[in-house]
Scaffold this motif. Sequence first.
Motif, PDB file in Angstrom:
ATOM      1  N   ARG A 148       0.848  -1.202   0.000  1.00 55.03           N
ATOM      2  CA  ARG A 148       0.000   0.000   0.000  1.00 55.03           C
ATOM      3  C   ARG A 148       0.883   1.252   0.000  1.00 55.03           C
ATOM      4  O   ARG A 148       1.833   1.362   0.768  1.00 55.03           O
ATOM      5  N   ASP A 149       0.547   2.181  -0.871  1.00 52.46           N
ATOM      6  CA  ASP A 149       1.282   3.438  -0.972  1.00 52.46           C
ATOM      7  C   ASP A 149       0.951   4.305   0.251  1.00 52.46           C
ATOM      8  O   ASP A 149      -0.183   4.743   0.428  1.00 52.46           O
ATOM      9  N   ILE A 150       1.960   4.541   1.113  1.00 56.02           N
ATOM     10  CA  ILE A 150       1.742   5.349   2.316  1.00 56.02           C
ATOM     11  C   ILE A 150       2.543   6.642   2.264  1.00 56.02           C
ATOM     12  O   ILE A 150       2.801   7.266   3.296  1.00 56.02           O
ATOM     13  N   GLU A 184       4.385  11.558   4.773  1.00 51.78           N
ATOM     14  CA  GLU A 184       4.731  12.976   4.689  1.00 51.78           C
ATOM     15  C   GLU A 184       3.927  13.794   5.683  1.00 51.78           C
ATOM     16  O   GLU A 184       4.448  14.722   6.311  1.00 51.78           O
ATOM     17  N   THR A 185       2.639  13.447   5.833  1.00 50.60           N
ATOM     18  CA  THR A 185       1.797  14.151   6.801  1.00 50.60           C
ATOM     19  C   THR A 185       2.311  13.927   8.213  1.00 50.60           C
ATOM     20  O   THR A 185       2.398  14.869   9.020  1.00 50.60           O
ATOM     21  N   ALA A 186       2.670  12.671   8.534  1.00 49.21           N
ATOM     22  CA  ALA A 186       3.183  12.360   9.867  1.00 49.21           C
ATOM     23  C   ALA A 186       4.490  13.089  10.140  1.00 49.21           C
ATOM     24  O   ALA A 186       4.719  13.620  11.240  1.00 49.21           O
ATOM     25  N   GLN A 187       5.365  13.145   9.124  1.00 47.79           N
ATOM     26  CA  GLN A 187       6.636  13.849   9.288  1.00 47.79           C
ATOM     27  C   GLN A 187       6.413  15.339   9.478  1.00 47.79           C
ATOM     28  O   GLN A 187       7.103  15.991  10.281  1.00 47.79           O
ATOM     29  N   GLN A 188       5.441  15.897   8.739  1.00 46.37           N
ATOM     30  CA  GLN A 188       5.139  17.307   8.879  1.00 46.37           C
ATOM     31  C   GLN A 188       4.586  17.608  10.271  1.00 46.37           C
ATOM     32  O   GLN A 188       4.951  18.613  10.900  1.00 46.37           O
ATOM     33  N   LEU A 189       3.715  16.729  10.758  1.00 50.53           N
ATOM     34  CA  LEU A 189       3.165  16.912  12.103  1.00 50.53           C
ATOM     35  C   LEU A 189       4.265  16.825  13.159  1.00 50.53           C
ATOM     36  O   LEU A 189       4.285  17.604  14.125  1.00 50.53           O
ATOM     37  N   GLN A 190       5.182  15.885  12.972  1.00 53.04           N
ATOM     38  CA  GLN A 190       6.285  15.757  13.914  1.00 53.04           C
ATOM     39  C   GLN A 190       7.169  17.000  13.882  1.00 53.04           C
ATOM     40  O   GLN A 190       7.572  17.515  14.931  1.00 53.04           O
ATOM     41  N   TRP A 191       7.473  17.473  12.662  1.00 51.61           N
ATOM     42  CA  TRP A 191       8.312  18.667  12.541  1.00 51.61           C
ATOM     43  C   TRP A 191       7.633  19.860  13.210  1.00 51.61           C
ATOM     44  O   TRP A 191       8.273  20.628  13.941  1.00 51.61           O
TER      45      TRP A 191
END
Length: 301
Positions: A166-168, A173-180
Motif C-alpha cells: 500500500r502506498d503510504i 509525509e503528513t506524519a513527518q510534517q506533524l512531527q516537525w
Amino acid sequence: GRSCVVEETIPILGQMRQFQTVKVPWVLDGQTAGVIGVSRDVTERLAADCALRESELLYRSVLEASADSIKVIDLDGRLQLMNSPGQRAIELQDFELLRGSDWSETWPEEYRRIVKTAFMRARSGKVTRFTAYRPTNEGNPKWWDVLLSPILSDADRVTSVLAIARDITEQRETAQQLQWTSEHDSLTLLPNRRAFQVHLQGAIIRAMESGCNVGLLLIDLDHFKHVNDTYGHGNGDLVLQQFANILMEETRPHDITARIGGEEFMILVYDLTPSKVIKVANRIRERIANERFQLDGFPAI
C-alpha cells in the motif's frame, strides 16, 4: 472414413449428461460398414472446469478492484503476477518487463536485506510486514507498507507468497510534517523547547560517555516588550525572526539553536572549550549590538 471426437449431451435417468465420444469408422472388406463410438462421461470434469474458470474470474476481479499493489511471488523470490493497479502505482507500462525478476532486486539496495528477510519468513509460513522506500519506475518517490503472507496448497504446503503493498507516501509525509511542527517554533522555524530538551539530554549523555565538551548559551532580548508596545506585535515578530537568523548565522550547522519561549533563546554548542564558547557568546552579542532590525512602516532600529 475419418475418426473424430464430438461433444454430446445424452439424457441418463432423467438427467442431461455431457459425453465426449470418439467415433471411428468400422471397415469391412475395404468398405465402411458402420461407426464405432466410445463415449466418456465428462459432466463432472466440465463442471469443475467451469467452476475453476469462475473462480479465476472472481480472483482476477478482486485483484483488479483493489487499490493496493498485489503481487504473487514464487518460492525462488521471482515475480509471477501483478495486478493492474499495482502496475500503475509503480508506473510500469508492461508487467512482462518484470515477470520472472527477483522481487528483492526491484527495491533500492539499502532495503533489500529487509525485503529478503520478510520474504523468507513468509516462505516459511509466517505472515510478516515491513515498511520501505521504493521509487516508481519513473523515479517518483514512494513509501510502501507491505504485507507478506504464504499461499498454501490443499495439503497446507507453501506454494508461493502473496505481497500486498500500500502506498503510504502521503500519510508518511503528513506524519513527518506533524512531527516537525510539534518540534519547531512556527515563527522562527527554530527547534522549540521540547526539541531542545531532547538534544540537550543527548548531548549530556554523549559528554558523559566520551568526555567531550558541551556549551550552553541562554540569550534573552532586553526591552523586547517595548518593541511590541511601540511598534506593534507584527514588528515584534519581524525582530524575532531576524534575531533567529543572526543566531543561525553565528553558529555552526551542527550546533542547536532554539527558541524556548517569548524572547528567550538557547544555543547548544558542541566540542568547544569554555573559552571558545565565551568567544561565540561575545561575537553574537557584538553582532546584535551593531545590527539594524528592519520594521514594517517604521525606521530600522
